[in-house]
Design a protein around this motif. Structure first.
Motif, mmCIF file in Angstrom:
data_model
loop_
_atom_site.group_PDB
_atom_site.id
_atom_site.type_symbol
_atom_site.label_atom_id
_atom_site.label_comp_id
_atom_site.label_asym_id
_atom_site.label_seq_id
_atom_site.Cartn_x
_atom_site.Cartn_y
_atom_site.Cartn_z
ATOM 1 N N UNK A 199 58.578 25.293 82.743
ATOM 2 C CA UNK A 199 60.034 25.152 82.583
ATOM 3 C C UNK A 199 60.411 23.697 82.323
ATOM 4 N N UNK A 200 59.752 22.798 83.053
ATOM 5 C CA UNK A 200 60.045 21.368 82.876
ATOM 6 C C UNK A 200 59.667 20.923 81.462
ATOM 7 N N UNK A 201 58.539 21.448 80.969
ATOM 8 C CA UNK A 201 58.091 21.065 79.618
ATOM 9 C C UNK A 201 59.103 21.531 78.577
ATOM 10 N N UNK A 202 59.531 22.780 78.680
ATOM 11 C CA UNK A 202 60.512 23.305 77.712
ATOM 12 C C UNK A 202 61.783 22.468 77.731
ATOM 13 N N UNK A 203 62.262 22.169 78.954
ATOM 14 C CA UNK A 203 63.502 21.395 79.079
ATOM 15 C C UNK A 203 63.321 20.006 78.475
ATOM 16 N N UNK A 204 62.173 19.390 78.734
ATOM 17 C CA UNK A 204 61.925 18.035 78.219
ATOM 18 C C UNK A 204 61.824 18.050 76.689
ATOM 19 N N UNK A 205 61.156 19.077 76.152
ATOM 20 C CA UNK A 205 61.040 19.169 74.685
ATOM 21 C C UNK A 205 62.425 19.341 74.065
ATOM 22 N N UNK A 206 63.266 20.152 74.723
ATOM 23 C CA UNK A 206 64.603 20.386 74.193
ATOM 24 C C UNK A 206 65.395 19.080 74.174
ATOM 25 N N UNK A 207 65.185 18.251 75.192
ATOM 26 C CA UNK A 207 65.898 16.969 75.252
ATOM 27 C C UNK A 207 65.217 15.896 74.421
ATOM 28 N N UNK A 208 64.077 16.261 73.783
ATOM 29 C CA UNK A 208 63.240 15.297 73.048
ATOM 30 C C UNK A 208 62.835 14.154 73.974
ATOM 31 N N UNK A 209 62.585 14.499 75.222
ATOM 32 C CA UNK A 209 62.171 13.501 76.207
ATOM 33 C C UNK A 209 60.636 13.488 76.197
ATOM 34 N N UNK A 210 60.059 12.601 75.353
ATOM 35 C CA UNK A 210 58.612 12.593 75.146
ATOM 36 C C UNK A 210 57.857 12.209 76.411
ATOM 37 N N UNK A 211 58.381 11.242 77.143
ATOM 38 C CA UNK A 211 57.713 10.770 78.346
ATOM 39 C C UNK A 211 57.511 11.934 79.333
ATOM 40 N N UNK A 212 58.596 12.690 79.560
ATOM 41 C CA UNK A 212 58.493 13.811 80.494
ATOM 42 C C UNK A 212 57.618 14.921 79.918
ATOM 43 N N UNK A 213 57.726 15.159 78.611
ATOM 44 C CA UNK A 213 56.878 16.188 77.994
ATOM 45 C C UNK A 213 55.411 15.835 78.230
ATOM 46 N N UNK A 214 55.084 14.570 78.013
ATOM 47 C CA UNK A 214 53.714 14.086 78.248
ATOM 48 C C UNK A 214 53.283 14.396 79.677
ATOM 49 N N UNK A 215 54.120 14.016 80.637
ATOM 50 C CA UNK A 215 53.752 14.195 82.049
ATOM 51 C C UNK A 215 53.568 15.673 82.385
ATOM 52 N N UNK A 216 54.465 16.528 81.862
ATOM 53 C CA UNK A 216 54.332 17.965 82.187
ATOM 54 C C UNK A 216 53.015 18.511 81.627
#
Ligand SMILES: Nc1nc2c(ncn2[C@@H]2O[C@H](COP(=O)(O)OP(=O)(O)OP(=O)(O)O)[C@@H](O)[C@H]2O)c(=O)[nH]1
Length: 638
Positions: A199-216
Motif C-alpha cells: 500500500x505504501x509503495x502504491x501511494x508513493x508511486x502515485x505521489x511520484x515520491x521516488x525516495x519512499x518508493x525506493x524504501x518500500x
C-alpha cells in the motif's frame, strides 16, 4: 549574494500563509538545512516585535545543523521549550520538544529523547494538532525501534495512523504506512508488513515520491529475505536499485546491492553476489557513509567469498566488520556475522575459533529470541488491553441500549395505562348516556302508550286504569266521584266543511280547553272520535254539573278565527255520579253517556245529569269498544 531574491516586507497574513505551506511539507527531522532559504523568507515576514510568530519560526527551524553540532541544537531546543511554555504556545512547545528529542537521539541518548518526544506528543494532543501529534508518535516510534522496542513503536505508529484516518489526513496516513510496515516486519508479522508495504509503495508511486518508493521496495526485499523467499526478493531489490541509480544516490545504490548480494548468496549465485558487492563498493568509493552501509557491504562480501570457497578472504572481511561493530549495533547483523564467520573459520581449520563463534551465535540467537518473545508479549498485552477495552465498551453500550429499551417499554406501558383509563371513563360515560337514553325512551314509550297521540290527553286504557284507582280511593273513606262525557256537536259537518286537518285542530283545542277548566286531580281522556270522558274524584253530581257547564261554555267560547273563518263549535255533556250499585267504571260511564245522549236529543250545546234521567236508564248504552284508531269510532249518538 547572487541568485538570492530580495526578502519580503513584514506581513502577518503573508507570514501565516507561508508558515502553513512550510509546516505542511514532510520534513527530515535530522536536518532542515536544505530549507534554510524558506526559513529566511518566513523570518523576514515576521512583523517587528511579534514574539508569537518569531517563536514559531524558531520552532520550525530548530534542528538545522544537527549532524554538525547536536549539543548546540539541544541547548537551543531547551531554550525554545522555555519560551513556548511562557507564551503557552502548544505548537511551538511540541516542536521544541521534538527538536530536543532529535538532538538527544543524535547524541545517542535515546531514553531521554523518548521522554522529550512524549512531552511534545502530549503538547500537540492538548493543542488538538493532529498532524503534529502523529509526527511525534512517528519520531518516538523510530527511536523505540532503534533500541529494539519494536512493539511499543508499532503501537505508536498504529495510534498515529488511527488519528490520521479519523481526521481525514490521507497524505499523512499514506506516509505513515511505511513506518508501520517496518514495525510489523520487525515484530515478525510478515503478512501485515507486506500488506502495508504494498500500500505504501502504491501511494508513493502515485505521489511520484521516488525516495519512499525506493524504501518500500527495499523493505519488500528484506521482508521476503527474512521469510526465506530468496528468489522472490530479487525482483523488488532490482527495482529499488534502478530507482537509486536514477536518483544517483550512492548510499541507496549500495544498500540495494548489499541486499541483492545477500539474496544471491542464499540462492547459491555467489559469483553474482560478489559482483554486486564490488559494484556497491565502487559506488561508495573511499568516502565513509553513515548508517552502517559499509559494514553491510563487507558482511555480504565475506558471505560471497565464503560461498566461492575463498574462506581465508572471507574471514578477513568478517574480522574487519567485527572490528567496526559496536555493542549497540543490530543484534540480527551480529548473529548473521558470527554464524558466517564461524563457518569460514571451520573451513580454514580454526576449529576452536569456530566453536567459540558458534557459541556466540547461539548466545546472540537466544538473546534475539528472548527479545522477540518480549516484544510479542508487549504487543499481545497491548492488543489484549485494547480488546478488553472494546469488549467493556461494547458491554456498556449494550447495557445502555437495554436500559433505553426498558425505559421505552415503561413509557409505552404508562401510555397504554392512561389510554385504557381514558377509554374506560369514556365507556362508562357512554354506557351512562345510553342507559339514560334508554330510560327516557322507556318513559316516552310509556307516555305514548298512555296518551292519545292527537290531543295529548289520556287514552282509554289509562283513563280506565286511573278511574279504577280513583274509585277504590273514594270508597274508604267514602267520597263522591263523578264522570263527565263530552261529545262535539255535528263534528262530521266540521270535517266535511273545513277538512280533516281542521277537524283534528278542533279536537286538540277542545281537549286543551277542557284541561284548563279541570283540576289537577281530575283526568281527561279521549275515548272515541270526538268524544271525551273526564273523571272527577271527590266531586258530587251537582258540583260536577257545574264543572260540565264550565266545559261547555269553554268549548262554545273557542275561537278559530285564524284557522277556519266563521267556525264556531258547541259540545253536549252528560254527567253521572258513582253510586253504590256501580260495579265498575263502565257502569258510571254508561250513565254519563246516557245523559249525554239526552243532551243531544234535547238540542245539543247543553249539560244533562244521570239524576235528570226521565227514560229510566232505557237509553243507557254500553261503553263503546276501544277503537283501533279514534277516527270513525264515535260512541255518541248521531
Ligand atoms: N277530524 C277528525 N274526525 C274524526 C275523528 N274521529 C272521528 N271523526 C269523525 O267524526 C264524525 C262523527 O260523526 P257522527 O258520529 O256522525 O256525529 P256528529 O257529526 O258529531 O253529530 P252528533 O254527535 O250527532 O252531533 C265522523 O264523521 C268521523 O269520521 C278524528 O280523530 N279526527
Amino acid at each position: 549574494q547572487e541568485g538570492h531574491e530580495a526578502l519580503p516586507a513584514p506581513s502577518p497574513a503573508a507570514f501565516d500563509t507561508l508558515f502553513s505551506t512550510i509546516d505542511a511539507q514532510p520534513r527530515d527531522h535530522a536536518d532542515t538545512r536544505a530549507r534554510m532559504p524558506e526559513f529566511t523568507r518566513l523570518r523576514a515576514l515576521v512583523p517587528p516585535g511579534d514574539e508569537s510568530r518569531l517563536l514559531r519560526v524558531d520552532a520550525l527551524q530548530c534542528g538545522v545543523g544537527l549532524y554538525e553540532d547536536a549539543a548546540r541544537v539541544g541547548v537551543e531546543a531547551q531554550a525554545l521549550v522555555e519560551r513556548a511554555r511562557r507564551r503557552d504556545d502548544g505548537y511551538a512547545l511540541s516542536r521544541a520538544y521534538y527538536c530536543l528529542g532529535n538532538a538527544r537521539s543524535a547524541q545517542h541518548d535515546e531514553r531521554t529523547s523518548i521522554a522529550d518526544y512524549t512531552q511534545g506528543i502530549e503538547a500537540a494532543r492538548r493543542a488538538g494538532l493532529v498532524v503534529l501529534h502523529g509526527e511525534g508518535l512517528a519520531l518516538r516510534a523510530a527511536t523505540l525501534s532503534a533500541i529494539g522496542e519494536h512493539a511499543v513503536a508499532l503501537i505508536d505508529l498504529t495510534e498515529a495512523q488511527r488519528e490520521y484516518e479519523r481526521t481525514g489526513e490521507t497524505t499523512h496516513a499514506e506516509r505513515n504506512l511505511l513506518g508501520l510496515a517496518v514495525a510489523y516486519r520487525r515484530m515478525g508479522e510478515f503478512d501485515a508488513a507486506l500488506d502495508h508495504l504494498v500500500r505504501a509503495e502504491h501511494a508513493a508511486r502515485r505521489r511520484s515520491d521516488l525516495e519512499t518508493t525506493y524504501t518500500t521496495l527495499l523493505q519488500q526485499g528484506y521482508l521476503l529475505f527474512d521469510r526465506g523467499a530468496y528468489p522472490e526478493s530479487i525482483g523488488p531489490l532490482r527495482q529499488a536499485l534502478a530507482i537509486a541509480e536514477r536518483q544517483r544516490d550512492p548510499g541507496n545504490v549500495a544498500y540495494a546491492l548489499a541486499a541483492l548480494a545477500a539474496s544471491e548468496v542464499r540462492i547459491g549465485n555467489h559469483t553474482q553476489a560478489l559482483a554486486s558487492v564490488e559494484r556497491a563498493q565502487a559506488r561508495l568509493g573511499s568516502e565513509a557513509h553513515g548508517g552502517g552501509v559499509d559494514m553491510l557491504v563487507h558482511l555480504r562480501r565475506g558471505e560471497a567469498l565464503a560461498g566461492l570457497g575463498r574462506h581465508h578472504e572471507a574471514v578477513a572481511e568478517f574480522d574487519g566488520v567485527m572490528a567496526e561493530l559496536g555493542d549497540s549495533d543490530n543484534p540480527r547483523y551480529i548473529t548473521m556475522l558470527h554464524r558466517a564467520r564461524a563457518v569460514s573459520l571451520e573451513a580454514v581449520g580454526r576449529h576452536a575459533d569456530a566453536f567459540d563463534g558458534y557459541r556466540r551465535v547461539l548466545a546472540a540467537q537466544t538473546e534475539l529470541d528472548a527479545l522477540a518473545r518480549a516484544q510479542q508479549e508487549v504487543l499481545m498485552r497491548h492488543r489484549f488491553d485494547i480488546e478488553r477495552h472494546e469488549l467493556e465498551h461494547r458491554r456498556l453500550a449494550a447495557d445502555r441500549t437495554l436500559r433505553d429499551q426498558q425505559l421505552a417499554a415503561q413509557h409505552r406501558a404508562r401510555h397504554w395505562r392512561s389510554v385504557t383509563l381514558v377509554a374506560s371513563v369514556v365507556l362508562v360515560l357512554l354506557l351512562a348516556v345510553l342507559g339514560l337514553r334508554q330510560v327516557r325512551r322507556g318513559r316516552t314509550l310509556q307516555t305514548l302508550a298512555m296518551t292519545d297521540p292527537l290531543t295529548g290527553v289520556a287514552n282509554r286504557r289509562s283513563l280506565e286504569r286511573f278511574a279504577a284507582l280513583a274509585i277504590a280511593d273514594c270508597r274508604s273513606p267514602p267520597r263522591p266521584l263523578s264522570v263527565l262525557a263530552l261529545d262535539v256537536d255535528h263534528f262530521k259537518r266540521i270535517n266535511d266543511r273545513y277538512g280533516h286537518a281542521t277537524g283534528d285542530a278542533v279536537l286538540r283545542e277542545v281537549a286543551a280547553a277542557c284541561r284548563r277548566e279541570l283540576r289537577q286531580a281530575d283526568l281527561l281522556g279521549r275515548t272515541g272520535g270526538e268524544e271525551f270522558v273526564a273523571v272527577l274524584p271527590g266531586i258530587g253530581r251537582e258540583a260536577a254539573r257545574g264543572v260540565a257547564e264550565r266545559l261547555r261554555a269553554a268549548v262554545a267560547g273557542l275561537d278559530f278565527g285564524d284557522t277556519a273563518l266563521g267556525l264556531t263549535i258547541t259540545a253536549s255533556l252528560g254527567v253521572a255520579e258513582q253510586c253504590a250499585q256501580d260495579t265498575d267504571f263502565r257502569t258510571v260511564v254508561q250513565r254519563a253517556d246516557r245523559a249525554l245522549y239526552r243532551a243531544k236529543r234535547r238540542g245539543r250545546d247543553r249539560v244533562e245529569c244521570d239524576a235528570d234521567d226521565d227514560d229510566g236508564g232505557a237509553s243507557a248504552r254500553p261503553m263503546p269498544p276501544a277503537p283501533a284508531t279514534p277516527i270513525g269510532a264515535s260512541a255518541a249518538a248521531t
